[in-house]
Design a protein around this motif. Structure first.
Motif, PDB file in Angstrom:
ATOM      1  N   ILE A 260      -9.298  -4.836  -0.832  1.00 65.81           N
ATOM      2  CA  ILE A 260      -8.730  -4.264  -2.055  1.00 65.81           C
ATOM      3  C   ILE A 260      -8.939  -5.276  -3.165  1.00 65.81           C
ATOM      4  CG2 ILE A 260      -6.598  -3.555  -3.183  1.00 65.81           C
ATOM      5  CD1 ILE A 260      -5.656  -2.546  -0.454  1.00 65.81           C
ATOM      6  N   LYS A 261      -9.458  -4.816  -4.282  1.00 61.34           N
ATOM      7  CA  LYS A 261      -9.670  -5.679  -5.450  1.00 61.34           C
ATOM      8  C   LYS A 261      -8.732  -5.190  -6.551  1.00 61.34           C
ATOM      9  CE  LYS A 261     -14.381  -6.707  -4.248  1.00 61.34           C
ATOM     10  NZ  LYS A 261     -14.508  -8.063  -3.972  1.00 61.34           N
ATOM     11  N   ILE A 262      -8.117  -6.145  -7.220  1.00 64.16           N
ATOM     12  CA  ILE A 262      -7.083  -5.828  -8.201  1.00 64.16           C
ATOM     13  C   ILE A 262      -7.376  -6.548  -9.504  1.00 64.16           C
ATOM     14  CG2 ILE A 262      -4.612  -6.054  -8.688  1.00 64.16           C
ATOM     15  CD1 ILE A 262      -4.303  -6.029  -5.532  1.00 64.16           C
ATOM     16  N   ASN A 263      -7.337  -5.800 -10.607  1.00 62.99           N
ATOM     17  CA  ASN A 263      -7.482  -6.378 -11.938  1.00 62.99           C
ATOM     18  C   ASN A 263      -6.154  -7.062 -12.264  1.00 62.99           C
ATOM     19  OD1 ASN A 263      -7.133  -6.565 -14.858  1.00 62.99           O
ATOM     20  ND2 ASN A 263      -9.084  -5.491 -14.982  1.00 62.99           N
ATOM     21  N   TYR A 264      -6.164  -8.383 -12.283  1.00 72.24           N
ATOM     22  CA  TYR A 264      -4.920  -9.141 -12.402  1.00 72.24           C
ATOM     23  C   TYR A 264      -4.153  -8.834 -13.687  1.00 72.24           C
ATOM     24  CZ  TYR A 264      -1.575 -12.909 -12.799  1.00 72.24           C
ATOM     25  OH  TYR A 264      -0.411 -13.610 -12.951  1.00 72.24           O
ATOM     26  N   SER A 265      -4.804  -8.856 -14.824  1.00 71.02           N
ATOM     27  CA  SER A 265      -4.077  -8.683 -16.084  1.00 71.02           C
ATOM     28  C   SER A 265      -3.464  -7.291 -16.184  1.00 71.02           C
ATOM     29  CB  SER A 265      -4.973  -8.983 -17.285  1.00 71.02           C
ATOM     30  OG  SER A 265      -6.108  -8.147 -17.274  1.00 71.02           O
ATOM     31  N   LYS A 266      -4.192  -6.254 -15.749  1.00 72.77           N
ATOM     32  CA  LYS A 266      -3.640  -4.888 -15.784  1.00 72.77           C
ATOM     33  C   LYS A 266      -2.514  -4.740 -14.764  1.00 72.77           C
ATOM     34  CE  LYS A 266      -7.700  -2.474 -17.519  1.00 72.77           C
ATOM     35  NZ  LYS A 266      -8.688  -1.418 -17.244  1.00 72.77           N
TER      36      LYS A 266
ATOM     37  N   LYS B 198       0.828  -1.209   0.000  1.00 71.88           N
ATOM     38  CA  LYS B 198       0.000   0.000   0.000  1.00 71.88           C
ATOM     39  C   LYS B 198       0.857   1.252   0.000  1.00 71.88           C
ATOM     40  CE  LYS B 198      -3.742  -2.142   2.583  1.00 71.88           C
ATOM     41  NZ  LYS B 198      -4.422  -2.171   3.887  1.00 71.88           N
ATOM     42  N   LEU B 199       1.888   1.278   0.835  1.00 73.24           N
ATOM     43  CA  LEU B 199       2.724   2.466   0.984  1.00 73.24           C
ATOM     44  C   LEU B 199       3.648   2.692  -0.215  1.00 73.24           C
ATOM     45  CD1 LEU B 199       3.622   4.820   2.798  1.00 73.24           C
ATOM     46  CD2 LEU B 199       5.278   3.257   3.840  1.00 73.24           C
ATOM     47  N   PHE B 200       4.367   1.664  -0.621  1.00 73.21           N
ATOM     48  CA  PHE B 200       5.428   1.851  -1.610  1.00 73.21           C
ATOM     49  C   PHE B 200       5.026   1.564  -3.057  1.00 73.21           C
ATOM     50  CE2 PHE B 200       7.911   1.006   2.329  1.00 73.21           C
ATOM     51  CZ  PHE B 200       8.444   2.276   2.455  1.00 73.21           C
ATOM     52  N   ILE B 201       3.834   1.008  -3.251  1.00 72.15           N
ATOM     53  CA  ILE B 201       3.361   0.807  -4.627  1.00 72.15           C
ATOM     54  C   ILE B 201       2.100   1.617  -4.868  1.00 72.15           C
ATOM     55  CG2 ILE B 201       2.523  -0.855  -6.336  1.00 72.15           C
ATOM     56  CD1 ILE B 201       4.347  -2.961  -5.076  1.00 72.15           C
ATOM     57  N   PHE B 202       1.026   1.319  -4.134  1.00 66.55           N
ATOM     58  CA  PHE B 202      -0.255   1.982  -4.407  1.00 66.55           C
ATOM     59  C   PHE B 202      -0.199   3.486  -4.142  1.00 66.55           C
ATOM     60  CE2 PHE B 202      -2.439  -2.274  -3.295  1.00 66.55           C
ATOM     61  CZ  PHE B 202      -2.187  -2.747  -4.570  1.00 66.55           C
TER      62      PHE B 202
ATOM     63  N   GLY C 131      -7.834   3.092  -0.473  1.00 68.46           N
ATOM     64  CA  GLY C 131      -7.966   4.030   0.631  1.00 68.46           C
ATOM     65  C   GLY C 131      -9.252   3.894   1.418  1.00 68.46           C
ATOM     66  N   MET C 132      -9.942   2.794   1.278  1.00 63.78           N
ATOM     67  CA  MET C 132     -11.253   2.625   1.909  1.00 63.78           C
ATOM     68  C   MET C 132     -11.171   2.279   3.397  1.00 63.78           C
ATOM     69  SD  MET C 132     -13.556   3.132  -0.483  1.00 63.78           S
ATOM     70  CE  MET C 132     -15.012   2.283   0.045  1.00 63.78           C
ATOM     71  N   GLY C 133     -10.043   1.853   3.879  1.00 64.77           N
ATOM     72  CA  GLY C 133      -9.912   1.509   5.294  1.00 64.77           C
ATOM     73  C   GLY C 133     -10.160   0.032   5.551  1.00 64.77           C
TER      74      GLY C 133
END
Length: 106
Positions: free
Chosen positions: A80-86, A55-59, A73-75
């Motif tokens: 956290i949901k991530i689009n794998y291919s992107k 979260k800190l060093f990438i997002f 940033g929702m707390g």
């Protein structure tokens, strides 16, 4: 004499041919990629770093991650949901820009 085949016959023939091809060429069927993954699965792309580190060093460090990481940033209580291919494409392109040896602040 003419043989009449229906759709099921064609599928049976196609399955047999595919089985022979797999056997002759040692092919392994591809596993479908998940389109949306969670933080734990994303950690495999991020060198196994802890979720707080990611979260800190990438997002937070790269605003463009908002295009494929949702709910950052929702707390607590909001996954956290991530689009794998992107995410995979972005990580492949930007991996060298990330300082993987950084430590979390105390």
């Amino acid at each position: 004499m003419q043989a009449l085949l229906d759709e099921r016959d064609y599928q049976t023939i196609a399955d047999k041919v595919l089985d022979l091809i797999k056997k002759d060429y040692d092919l392994v069927p591809k596993k479908p990629e998940k389109s949306i993954i969670g933080m734990e699965e994303f950690r495999t792309l991020a060198h196994g770093k802890a979720p707080e580190w990611i979260k800190l060093f990438i997002f937070n460090a790269f605003p463009e991650t908002e295009e494929w990481a949702f709910g950052v940033g929702m707390g607590k209580g909001h996954p956290i949901k991530i689009n794998y291919s992107k995410a995979k494409a972005w990580m492949d392109k930007h991996e060298s820009e990330i300082n993987w040896s950084q430590s979390l602040p105390q």
